[in-house]
Design a protein around this motif. Sequence first.
Motif: not given
Length: 431
Positions: A139-158
């Motif tokens: 069952e293929v699960v895609l990550s959600p559509k991109s958004s500013r909130e999505l970006y911020i959630s991963g910003q700490y590891s850039i």
Amino acid sequence: LELGREVIRPEIAGLMGAYGAALIACDRQMTHSNLISRQALAEFAHTAKPAVCGLCGNHCKLNINTFPGGRKSISGNRCERPLGSKQQNLPDLVKYKYETLTGFKSKPGKRGKIGLPLGLNMYENLPFWHAFFTELGFEVVLSPKSSRELYISGQYSIPSDTVCYPAKLLHGHMEQLLNQGVPVIFYPCMPYNFDEGISDNHYNCPVVAYYPELLEANVARLKEIRYLTPYFELSRRRDFIKRAADYFGKEFGITKNEIAAAAEKGYAAYEAYKKSVVEEGQKALAYAKENGRIAIVLSGRPYHIDPEINHGINQLLTSLGLVVVTEDAVAPLMKGERVKVLNQWTYHARLYAAAQYCVAHPGVELIQLVSFGCGLDAITSDETRQLLEKGDKLYTQLKIDEISNLGAVKIRVRSMLAALEARGGITNGRA
């Protein structure tokens, strides 16, 4: 030095446009000015307030300036709707591709769930991998559509702020897949793209090719699950089937026959998708020609169809009465003639072919999207400009990053349309 003239930069350089306008008015022997009086200027006042537009899903953050007499100036909008203009339902291949790729349906499978991040080269290859894993019983699960909130959630590891925004977004896509509880995430390293026969080689850029390994080193939570980053090349079917059978046999106990059958499904899905893009592109170009519209080949990378990355530039173009197609809709129609640079990147080869297509077809213009921080596009920009200008076409580049204000983009697009009109290519926005 180039002009052989003495050049003076006055201290009031910011006002030189106003002086230039005054000189033009003198040349045209204009006798009346629309400038407000000194008294009105002394009493001048305006108000500004923020607002969020709710006319579509973009939810643009607007700045509304109100001037004496009730006149308003609105900025921050991605299209012309907040200005009172009715949205034109014109062909838009960016929208078509995005809705197609994000519309793939998954179903429960015997082998459980597998997550795919919706970013970088996964946009290009999603039809293949989605069909491939579905056939294998995942069952293929895609990550959600991109958004500013999505970006911020991963910003700490850039690890570096100099990498392009599309790559930065992958950190957020990984975080959201992990939040969805998938036990396996598959994100392969792919030094090569499909060989389309229009270039000297068919590399992916280094960021696209190897970003899975950078994510593994910087997103600590990936160690909590099975994170698969094998090296694959899809352009050679037999080699892929052999390599995939060995890899997935060890990981999941999948047989070579199953891999071969799944690969056929994947290649068929990929080819059907690419064919549909070309067909939709031809429909869009035919519509533009029949209705006297200018067609814009909005040329970039596969991931530039992401609204969070392109900030709705395609909608801005259609709101101005332009038909939008993409580079991969017209590149396959060209032979891929030789260019002056080493043509070894698949996405760049499409860009050059798209430029050649525009030169060969009146009423079709090119706009190149460039992500801030992309070193390779420093080369493509010069080459694309030369190809277009040699064919008496205009070159327009739009550089995009995290900032979503399209004020500068609107100015550049309208300047392009004004230049076309001055050349006699359009009248009132029509071909």
